[in-house]
Design a protein around this motif. Structure first.
Motif, PDB file in Angstrom:
ATOM      1  N   GLU A 178     -15.484  -1.697  -6.204  1.00 18.07           N
ATOM      2  CA  GLU A 178     -15.148  -2.938  -6.916  1.00 18.07           C
ATOM      3  C   GLU A 178     -13.949  -2.771  -7.842  1.00 18.07           C
ATOM      4  O   GLU A 178     -13.121  -3.663  -7.988  1.00 18.07           O
ATOM      5  CB  GLU A 178     -16.352  -3.416  -7.750  1.00 18.07           C
ATOM      6  N   GLY A 179     -13.894  -1.594  -8.485  1.00 14.01           N
ATOM      7  CA  GLY A 179     -12.746  -1.305  -9.353  1.00 14.01           C
ATOM      8  C   GLY A 179     -11.452  -1.391  -8.563  1.00 14.01           C
ATOM      9  O   GLY A 179     -10.462  -1.965  -9.028  1.00 14.01           O
ATOM     10  N   ALA A 180     -11.481  -0.862  -7.365  1.00 14.87           N
ATOM     11  CA  ALA A 180     -10.300  -0.906  -6.509  1.00 14.87           C
ATOM     12  C   ALA A 180      -9.973  -2.340  -6.122  1.00 14.87           C
ATOM     13  O   ALA A 180      -8.812  -2.746  -6.093  1.00 14.87           O
ATOM     14  CB  ALA A 180     -10.532  -0.057  -5.266  1.00 14.87           C
ATOM     15  N   GLU A 181     -11.035  -3.123  -5.858  1.00 19.09           N
ATOM     16  CA  GLU A 181     -10.822  -4.544  -5.540  1.00 19.09           C
ATOM     17  C   GLU A 181     -10.104  -5.236  -6.689  1.00 19.09           C
ATOM     18  O   GLU A 181      -9.185  -6.025  -6.492  1.00 19.09           O
ATOM     19  CB  GLU A 181     -12.173  -5.236  -5.285  1.00 19.09           C
ATOM     20  N   ARG A 182     -10.545  -4.921  -7.906  1.00 21.51           N
ATOM     21  CA  ARG A 182      -9.934  -5.546  -9.090  1.00 21.51           C
ATOM     22  C   ARG A 182      -8.470  -5.158  -9.224  1.00 21.51           C
ATOM     23  O   ARG A 182      -7.611  -5.983  -9.483  1.00 21.51           O
ATOM     24  CB  ARG A 182     -10.671  -5.097 -10.362  1.00 21.51           C
ATOM     25  N   ILE A 183      -8.229  -3.879  -9.064  1.00 19.53           N
ATOM     26  CA  ILE A 183      -6.859  -3.399  -9.271  1.00 19.53           C
ATOM     27  C   ILE A 183      -5.921  -3.930  -8.189  1.00 19.53           C
ATOM     28  O   ILE A 183      -4.811  -4.367  -8.468  1.00 19.53           O
ATOM     29  CB  ILE A 183      -6.827  -1.854  -9.300  1.00 19.53           C
ATOM     30  N   TYR A 184      -6.416  -3.905  -6.913  1.00 18.64           N
ATOM     31  CA  TYR A 184      -5.521  -4.234  -5.797  1.00 18.64           C
ATOM     32  C   TYR A 184      -5.519  -5.697  -5.395  1.00 18.64           C
ATOM     33  O   TYR A 184      -4.544  -6.215  -4.877  1.00 18.64           O
ATOM     34  CB  TYR A 184      -5.895  -3.389  -4.575  1.00 18.64           C
ATOM     35  N   GLY A 185      -6.671  -6.365  -5.585  1.00 11.61           N
ATOM     36  CA  GLY A 185      -6.748  -7.749  -5.129  1.00 11.61           C
ATOM     37  C   GLY A 185      -7.220  -7.853  -3.690  1.00 11.61           C
ATOM     38  O   GLY A 185      -7.414  -8.938  -3.183  1.00 11.61           O
ATOM     39  N   TYR A 186      -7.397  -6.697  -2.995  1.00 17.04           N
ATOM     40  CA  TYR A 186      -7.988  -6.732  -1.656  1.00 17.04           C
ATOM     41  C   TYR A 186      -9.499  -6.710  -1.783  1.00 17.04           C
ATOM     42  O   TYR A 186     -10.027  -6.145  -2.732  1.00 17.04           O
ATOM     43  CB  TYR A 186      -7.606  -5.470  -0.859  1.00 17.04           C
ATOM     44  N   THR A 187     -10.216  -7.328  -0.778  1.00 17.09           N
ATOM     45  CA  THR A 187     -11.659  -7.129  -0.765  1.00 17.09           C
ATOM     46  C   THR A 187     -11.922  -5.801  -0.074  1.00 17.09           C
ATOM     47  O   THR A 187     -11.059  -5.261   0.644  1.00 17.09           O
ATOM     48  CB  THR A 187     -12.378  -8.240   0.014  1.00 17.09           C
ATOM     49  N   ARG A 188     -13.169  -5.305  -0.265  1.00 13.76           N
ATOM     50  CA  ARG A 188     -13.548  -4.032   0.320  1.00 13.76           C
ATOM     51  C   ARG A 188     -13.403  -4.093   1.849  1.00 13.76           C
ATOM     52  O   ARG A 188     -12.890  -3.179   2.475  1.00 13.76           O
ATOM     53  CB  ARG A 188     -15.005  -3.779  -0.073  1.00 13.76           C
ATOM     54  N   GLU A 189     -13.848  -5.223   2.370  1.00 16.36           N
ATOM     55  CA  GLU A 189     -13.821  -5.382   3.816  1.00 16.36           C
ATOM     56  C   GLU A 189     -12.391  -5.333   4.361  1.00 16.36           C
ATOM     57  O   GLU A 189     -12.104  -4.621   5.316  1.00 16.36           O
ATOM     58  CB  GLU A 189     -14.472  -6.718   4.172  1.00 16.36           C
ATOM     59  N   GLU A 190     -11.508  -6.092   3.700  1.00 12.09           N
ATOM     60  CA  GLU A 190     -10.099  -6.087   4.114  1.00 12.09           C
ATOM     61  C   GLU A 190      -9.561  -4.665   4.116  1.00 12.09           C
ATOM     62  O   GLU A 190      -8.895  -4.236   5.060  1.00 12.09           O
ATOM     63  CB  GLU A 190      -9.257  -6.897   3.090  1.00 12.09           C
ATOM     64  N   ALA A 191      -9.867  -3.945   3.022  1.00  8.78           N
ATOM     65  CA  ALA A 191      -9.309  -2.613   2.859  1.00  8.78           C
ATOM     66  C   ALA A 191      -9.809  -1.675   3.957  1.00  8.78           C
ATOM     67  O   ALA A 191      -9.030  -0.939   4.559  1.00  8.78           O
ATOM     68  CB  ALA A 191      -9.663  -2.069   1.486  1.00  8.78           C
ATOM     69  N   ILE A 192     -11.130  -1.729   4.198  1.00 10.24           N
ATOM     70  CA  ILE A 192     -11.707  -0.779   5.144  1.00 10.24           C
ATOM     71  C   ILE A 192     -11.319  -1.111   6.585  1.00 10.24           C
ATOM     72  O   ILE A 192     -11.057  -0.235   7.381  1.00 10.24           O
ATOM     73  CB  ILE A 192     -13.233  -0.719   4.955  1.00 10.24           C
ATOM     74  N   THR A 193     -11.243  -2.394   6.897  1.00  7.80           N
ATOM     75  CA  THR A 193     -10.962  -2.745   8.303  1.00  7.80           C
ATOM     76  C   THR A 193      -9.481  -2.767   8.632  1.00  7.80           C
ATOM     77  O   THR A 193      -9.115  -2.475   9.762  1.00  7.80           O
ATOM     78  CB  THR A 193     -11.563  -4.116   8.656  1.00  7.80           C
ATOM     79  N   SER A 194      -8.636  -3.096   7.675  1.00  5.96           N
ATOM     80  CA  SER A 194      -7.254  -3.334   8.109  1.00  5.96           C
ATOM     81  C   SER A 194      -6.173  -2.608   7.312  1.00  5.96           C
ATOM     82  O   SER A 194      -5.000  -2.833   7.550  1.00  5.96           O
ATOM     83  CB  SER A 194      -6.975  -4.836   8.092  1.00  5.96           C
ATOM     84  N   LEU A 195      -6.550  -1.752   6.377  1.00  9.43           N
ATOM     85  CA  LEU A 195      -5.487  -1.125   5.584  1.00  9.43           C
ATOM     86  C   LEU A 195      -5.352   0.358   5.871  1.00  9.43           C
ATOM     87  O   LEU A 195      -6.337   1.058   6.124  1.00  9.43           O
ATOM     88  CB  LEU A 195      -5.777  -1.297   4.081  1.00  9.43           C
ATOM     89  N   HIS A 196      -4.115   0.794   5.788  1.00 10.06           N
ATOM     90  CA  HIS A 196      -3.851   2.224   5.870  1.00 10.06           C
ATOM     91  C   HIS A 196      -3.510   2.667   4.456  1.00 10.06           C
ATOM     92  O   HIS A 196      -2.964   1.897   3.667  1.00 10.06           O
ATOM     93  CB  HIS A 196      -2.680   2.501   6.824  1.00 10.06           C
ATOM     94  N   VAL A 197      -3.855   3.881   4.114  1.00  9.61           N
ATOM     95  CA  VAL A 197      -3.692   4.338   2.732  1.00  9.61           C
ATOM     96  C   VAL A 197      -2.244   4.197   2.241  1.00  9.61           C
ATOM     97  O   VAL A 197      -1.997   3.931   1.072  1.00  9.61           O
ATOM     98  CB  VAL A 197      -4.225   5.789   2.580  1.00  9.61           C
ATOM     99  N   THR A 198      -1.293   4.305   3.137  1.00  7.90           N
ATOM    100  CA  THR A 198       0.113   4.199   2.704  1.00  7.90           C
ATOM    101  C   THR A 198       0.460   2.783   2.242  1.00  7.90           C
ATOM    102  O   THR A 198       1.400   2.603   1.479  1.00  7.90           O
ATOM    103  CB  THR A 198       1.074   4.571   3.848  1.00  7.90           C
ATOM    104  N   GLN A 199      -0.334   1.802   2.699  1.00 14.87           N
ATOM    105  CA  GLN A 199      -0.058   0.419   2.304  1.00 14.87           C
ATOM    106  C   GLN A 199      -0.485   0.147   0.857  1.00 14.87           C
ATOM    107  O   GLN A 199      -0.247  -0.921   0.313  1.00 14.87           O
ATOM    108  CB  GLN A 199      -0.793  -0.554   3.239  1.00 14.87           C
ATOM    109  N   LEU A 200      -1.173   1.117   0.277  1.00 21.79           N
ATOM    110  CA  LEU A 200      -1.630   0.937  -1.106  1.00 21.79           C
ATOM    111  C   LEU A 200      -0.527   1.242  -2.113  1.00 21.79           C
ATOM    112  O   LEU A 200      -0.687   1.053  -3.312  1.00 21.79           O
ATOM    113  CB  LEU A 200      -2.837   1.834  -1.382  1.00 21.79           C
ATOM    114  N   TYR A 201       0.584   1.748  -1.624  1.00 21.90           N
ATOM    115  CA  TYR A 201       1.695   2.100  -2.515  1.00 21.90           C
ATOM    116  C   TYR A 201       2.991   1.532  -1.969  1.00 21.90           C
ATOM    117  O   TYR A 201       3.075   1.154  -0.803  1.00 21.90           O
ATOM    118  CB  TYR A 201       1.841   3.625  -2.604  1.00 21.90           C
ATOM    119  N   SER A 202       4.006   1.517  -2.839  1.00 24.16           N
ATOM    120  CA  SER A 202       5.327   1.165  -2.342  1.00 24.16           C
ATOM    121  C   SER A 202       5.756   2.263  -1.373  1.00 24.16           C
ATOM    122  O   SER A 202       5.207   3.378  -1.392  1.00 24.16           O
ATOM    123  CB  SER A 202       6.339   1.107  -3.492  1.00 24.16           C
TER     124      SER A 202
END
Lengths: 626, 130
Positions: free
Chosen positions: A175-199
């Protein structure tokens, strides 16, 4: 035990029945296999004794069927012959015993005892297994609970916690990550690659940092300041700690802890803003603010200080000593005062009058307050606040001037009133003159002419009073005795008082010191007060008293007092008496007397006070500084 | 010779004298007082046909207060009242204005100083219906 007997031979059945029942067991008997299976299903016996020579069902087949229905049932097989085949089959189906016909009592009892033993063992085993299963269940539940706790801990942590596998797929996103990033957990786990979390490029850099030794050693990263890229595309500052996770010596995941630094950064910015604000406050203060370090070097010199001293901040801050700002020796004296208890306690100085030595060498009167600043118990600076008294004095005189102008404005109404009264008297007088002439009445003519003359005097007196009130020149001070002035005034008024049968009493302090005053000004003040006092008595009543006294008031100055036993004043009138140019003296007053008196007293830096009570009298007290 | 009685209350003795002299020339009996207290005594003694009243005496509105009292007891003191003052009727800043008080004091005539003596005599004659 419940025992089922299956045998074709009736005699055998009966013999067995008797033998088994006598041992205390419950017996059910069947002559055929089919009947036997029926009873088996209904009665659920513990032991089945079955003959292999049944007519309808093969004996082994029946064994197989009952064992299928209840694996724990004990089966004793009876047979005419004892063949190896049968023995093997019997073992295969877990038959408890084989008894050869004709069945001896002992052999049967033996078989039943063995069956009982096996049943008991099987019970034990079952209980043990059940127990074991329970233990496993409990342990599993506990493990699940702990896992849930850890899961919740991760989920609800204020900080962001994100884990990714070796391929960069996100596997934990709390949840902390959701707050910081604005992504939901589901979005992050299903469609994000760790490199997309940074510039771009940042993730790689971080990975390098984790493997490198700089931040907490290889495989770890501790408190690394960086920026993340949120869903909205904003860059937010974070503090990142990360660690690699291994399983059986193999790296399986990276876990990162993200602390949102926006709040911290905001506080930092606020601190800077506040510092700047205070700095500006200091810089733009009307008062001079100067600070020096313990060595006496000037470290703060604001605009106000520039105004007072004529030095620029640049000049003052380039190693100038604070001692240069005062006449010789004064800096030391002020420092001493600051450390002493005399002005506002040790370490402080409150409203101490001093002189500032300007760049041009002039001395400027200042009001100085100072305080010592400490850091961790060590004196680090002394801050002084300098109030320019010239400015204060100028403001003071401006205030007096504007007050006087306002009073002058109010005065106009009063003057108009006075002039109208004078004109009224003159018109009446002129009319009487006319009438006197017309009717040849010398008496009326004289009275009329007299009235005109008196009003001419009044208007000239009023004009002089107005001039004297409006005049703005400092008093011409010279050393003189106030008692002398009192005597002059009393002598001048003696006769008038006598006419009205009023006693004029002098009560003078013989040890009154000489004071620096404008003798003429104080003379007219006193003359006004005594004239007023005489007028305070009703026309037709005599026998009043007026007391004029002088007194040394020690530190506060010297006082002059005029006290009468006349008609006194109401509260309302007391308030108006200085305010408006107000006269209750009918034709005699100009209404300016008290206003002029107050003006002169103020110009001397003194005060005038009135205490009065209707029908008891009034008392005016002038207090002049020595 | 009408011989009607007039009481003047004014704290200026010279004005009192002058008005008294002038009105006497027209055959009125004039009595003067320098304050309202002794003026009240005069009213009781003389029962005049007209009261001439100044406003500013010992207080800013002594005359107004006195007129109010007299008008409240009109049945007893039925004489008309003439107010003579240097204060214009609407002048503010003295706590009370003549204008707001005149509504209910019903001074019969208000004359602002300085007054023309001829006008004074004319108004006195009107009020006394001479």
């Amino acid at each position: 035990m419940k025992i089922l007997l299956i045998d074709n031979n009736e005699q055998t059945r009966k013999d067995l029945e008797v033998a088994v029942e006598s041992d205390g067991h419950a017996v059910f008997a069947a002559s055929e296999g089919g009947e036997g299976l029926e009873i088996f299903a209904r009665e659920l016996p513990d032991v089945v004794v079955v003959d292999m020579g049944l007519a309808d069902i093969d004996g082994i087949d029946l064994v197989k069927r009952v064992k299928e229905q209840n694996p724990e049932v004990q089966v004793v097989v009876t047979s005419e012959s004892y063949e190896v085949d049968l023995a093997i089959q019997a073992l295969q189906y877990d038959v408890t015993d084989l008894v050869k016909k004709p069945i001896s009592k002992e052999a049967l009892a033996d078989a039943l005892r063995r069956s009982e033993e096996r049943l008991w063992k099987s019970d034990k085993l079952r209980a043990y297994v059940e127990n074991l299963e329970g233990l496993i269940r409990d342990t599993t539940a506990e493990l699940e609970k702990r896992h849930e706790l850890e899961h919740n801990l991760i989920q609800t942590s204020m900080d962001g916690i994100i884990a990714n596998d070796r391929k960069g797929n996100i596997i934990i996103f709390n949840e902390g990550a959701e707050r910081i990033y604005g992504y939901t957990r589901e979005e992050a786990i299903t469609s994000l690659h760790v490199t997309q979390l940074y510039s771009e490029g940042v993730a790689r850099k971080i990975k390098k940092m984790i493997y490198g030794p700089e931040f907490g050693g290889p495989g770890r990263l501790i408190n690394y300041e960086t920026e993340i890229l949120t869903k909205k595309g904003e860059n937010h500052p974070i503090l990142l700690s990360a660690t690699l996770l291994y399983e059986e010596g193999r790296e399986v995941a990276t876990v990162g802890y993200f602390k949102d630094m926006r709040e911290v950064k905001r506080l930092e910015r606020e601190l800077v803003t506040r510092y700047e604000f205070e700095h500006n406050l200091v810089q733009t203060s009307m008062d001079g603010i100067i600070a020096n370090d313990p060595k006496g070097n000037i470290i703060i010199f604001n605009e106000g200080a520039e105004h007072i001293y004529g030095y620029t901040a640049e000049e003052a801050l380039s190693g100038m000593s604070v001692t240069k700002l005062y006449p010789k020796g004064d800096a030391k004296r002020i420092k001493k005062l600051t450390y002493s208890d005399d002005y506002g306690g040790s370490g402080r100085l409150v409203n101490c009058e001093a002189k500032a030595l300007t760049k041009k060498g002039e001395l400027v009167p200042i009001l100085l307050s100072a305080t010592l600043l400490y850091e961790e118990g060590k004196e680090v600076a002394m801050v002084g606040y300098f109030k320019d008294m010239r400015q204060l004095k100028r403001l003071e005189s401006e205030l007096i001037e504007s007050e006087r102008m306002a009073a002058m404005g109010r005065a106009t109404a009063g003057i108009a009133h006075g002039v109208k009264n004078i004109l009224h008297g003159m018109k009446l007088g002129a009319f009487m003159v006319d009438k006197g002439l017309e009717k040849e009445k010398a008496d009326l003519l004289r009275k009329g002419w007299n009235l005109v003359g008196k009003n001419i005097n009044r208007i000239s007196r009023m004009t002089l009073d107005m001039l004297s009130y409006a005049r703005s020149s400092p008093p011409l001070r010279q050393s003189c005795s106030l008692n002398d002035i009192v005597n002059e005034v009393c002598e001048l008024m003696e006769e008038k008082a006598k006419d009205r049968q009023i006693q004029l009493i002098r009560n003078l302090d013989p040890s009154l010191p000489l004071v620096q005053v404008d003798a003429e000004g104080i003379h007219s003040c006193l003359l006004n007060l005594v004239t007023n006092a005489i007028e305070a008595f009703p026309e037709n009543i005599s026998g009043g008293q007026i007391t004029v006294s002088s007194r040394d008031e020690a530190d506060t100055g010297v006082s002059l007092q005029v006290k009468d036993t006349g008609r006194g004043m109401t509260k309302e009138l007391q308030e108006q008496v200085f305010e408006h140019l107000y006269s209750t003296k009918g034709a005699r007053g100009t209404g300016l007397g008290l206003a002029i008196t107050q003006k002169i007293v103020r110009e001397h830096g003194g005060t005038i006070q009135l205490v009065s009570e209707p029908n008891k009298g009034s008392c005016f007290t002038i207090l002049l500084p020595k | 010779m009408s011989g009607k009685k007039i009481v003047i209350i004014d704290d200026d003795p010279e004005i009192c004298d002058a008005m008294s002299e002038i009105l006497s020339e027209y055959d009125y009996q004039v009595f003067t007082a320098l304050d309202t207290k002794s003026g009240y005594q005069l009213l009781l003694e003389q029962r005049p046909d007209l009261l001439i009243l100044d406003i500013m005496m010992a207080t800013m509105h002594e005359g107004l207060d006195f007129a109010t009292k007299m008008k409240e007891r009109e049945g007893v003191y039925g004489m008309p009242i003439m107010i003579v003052s240097a204060r214009p009727p609407a002048e503010k800043g003295y706590g009370r204005t003549l204008e707001e008080d005149l509504d209910w004091i019903h001074a019969d005539i208000f004359m602002e100083k300085p007054i023309e003596p001829e006008e004074l005599i004319h108004n006195v004659k009107v009020l006394l219906k001479d």
